[in-house]
Design a protein around this motif. Sequence first.
Motif, PDB file in Angstrom:
ATOM      1  N   THR A 132       0.833  -1.205   0.000  1.00 32.69           N
ATOM      2  CA  THR A 132       0.000   0.000   0.000  1.00 32.69           C
ATOM      3  C   THR A 132       0.864   1.250   0.000  1.00 32.69           C
ATOM      4  O   THR A 132       0.586   2.223  -0.717  1.00 32.69           O
ATOM      5  CB  THR A 132      -0.924   0.014   1.226  1.00 32.69           C
ATOM      6  OG1 THR A 132      -1.773  -1.140   1.192  1.00 32.69           O
ATOM      7  CG2 THR A 132      -1.774   1.273   1.255  1.00 32.69           C
ATOM      8  N   SER A 135       2.189   1.827  -3.388  1.00 30.58           N
ATOM      9  CA  SER A 135       1.166   2.415  -4.265  1.00 30.58           C
ATOM     10  C   SER A 135       1.064   3.929  -4.061  1.00 30.58           C
ATOM     11  O   SER A 135       0.888   4.691  -5.022  1.00 30.58           O
ATOM     12  CB  SER A 135      -0.193   1.762  -4.003  1.00 30.58           C
ATOM     13  OG  SER A 135      -0.160   0.389  -4.308  1.00 30.58           O
ATOM     14  N   GLN A 139       1.672   6.787  -6.950  1.00 29.27           N
ATOM     15  CA  GLN A 139       0.724   7.849  -7.248  1.00 29.27           C
ATOM     16  C   GLN A 139       1.400   9.213  -7.206  1.00 29.27           C
ATOM     17  O   GLN A 139       1.175  10.059  -8.076  1.00 29.27           O
ATOM     18  CB  GLN A 139      -0.440   7.814  -6.243  1.00 29.27           C
ATOM     19  CG  GLN A 139      -1.520   8.840  -6.517  1.00 29.27           C
ATOM     20  CD  GLN A 139      -2.156   8.679  -7.877  1.00 29.27           C
ATOM     21  OE1 GLN A 139      -2.370   7.549  -8.333  1.00 29.27           O
ATOM     22  NE2 GLN A 139      -2.456   9.788  -8.530  1.00 29.27           N
ATOM     23  N   GLN A 289      10.224   3.550  -4.884  1.00 28.80           N
ATOM     24  CA  GLN A 289       9.331   2.473  -5.310  1.00 28.80           C
ATOM     25  C   GLN A 289      10.114   1.177  -5.494  1.00 28.80           C
ATOM     26  O   GLN A 289       9.670   0.101  -5.071  1.00 28.80           O
ATOM     27  CB  GLN A 289       8.647   2.853  -6.619  1.00 28.80           C
ATOM     28  CG  GLN A 289       7.721   1.770  -7.169  1.00 28.80           C
ATOM     29  CD  GLN A 289       7.226   2.103  -8.564  1.00 28.80           C
ATOM     30  OE1 GLN A 289       7.375   3.225  -9.036  1.00 28.80           O
ATOM     31  NE2 GLN A 289       6.645   1.120  -9.221  1.00 28.80           N
TER      32      GLN A 289
END
Length: 411
Positions: A132, A135, A139, A289
């Motif tokens: 999560t 993510s 974004q 990431q």
Amino acid sequence: MANSKVLVARGSSWSPEFIQELLPSAQRTALLYHLSYLCLGGFPKLERLVREQALETQLLFGSSEAVLMKCVSTSSKLVSSLLPMLMKAVENNDPDLAVKYLEEARARIDDIIEAVDDMVKRYDEHNQNVATCTSDVVQEKLETEKEEQKYSKEIKSLLEAVAKLKEELRKMTKDENEIEKKIEDKNHELQNHIKDVSRRKRGFGILAALVPCFGALIKCLYDAATGPGDTAKTQSLNAELSRLSSEKSSLQNKKWSIQIKVTDLQLQLANSQLQLGVIPSHVHLKEVQRCLSRIQNILVNLGINFWKKVETLLDNLKEKTFVGEDLIEDLNDLKEEFLTSIEAAEQCWQRFGECCQKAKDIFRVQSRDAYQFLEIDPAKLSKDEWDEQHKSVMEKLIQINPLEMSIIITE
């Protein structure tokens, strides 16, 4: 024969191979968090999220240490007290007392199996939390990519170099899968060889049913085999397994070295963009990431390759500890068979406890010392301080050698 026993020890399911990747994995996790943390100095929200996940990982490692301590304590209790008392009760032809000790052992084993099962679930939940967080980083990256400009020739060159290295990684992964298949085939061939010898050796079939681990069976095969063909084939199969394992470890080490080169090139890309006046935020977020994705993979490996193996070993140990419990009903005729099975189980519990002690020490060091970087605010670091920390993290990542770690822990 001495060399043969070394091969048996390394190929055995009771060698420390289920912990040999634990130390480098734990070390990489902390270093990758540190690298992510450095890249988030300008993103307070993401910095907070990554900090939360790093702290959760630290706490999870601390809980792992506690569960392993419980495994060590239970193994010690079984080896030093319960199993010897059980054997004494059997020797004294006291089935009621023997049943009592067996039930106490069962309760202790079930207790640690439950604790290990809980750890598997916690690692899975934590991995989802890290996903999560990843993510959220993705974004944020998408929002900043709108400001991206054309790359210079230098940046294009770096991108091409990264693509080339990634292609090498794909080829190495294919080679690694092929080696793994060969190892599986060779293990199957060795198992069939043992079954064949057990059919031809009088009394070896009973021994194979009572000895609870594959490595111990190979040792018994060496001791029982009189024909040169049996011994030679066993030695040959073990030697081939050892060679394939070394080849796999060497390939993993090369893959890790290339991953380090890719990381370094990607950070050079970020620095080049900064020098050209291009907003570097999305590049740093890409690195975050990647780091978080690698941490996810490590957490999956810890949950599956480590804790799942511990869980499997415990299930196997439980089964083998009670393999002869039905024999208690007729101690006069089957006493020796029962005692033999318990002696074998006792040796395996002792080895399991030793392995868990090593794993416990690894988690203890990582949970207490490896996350001190969280005490520093990355946004307040000067460029020199940032560069110094980044250089230190990269050097430590490069120094992690999977092959050397395997040798150190095995010895």
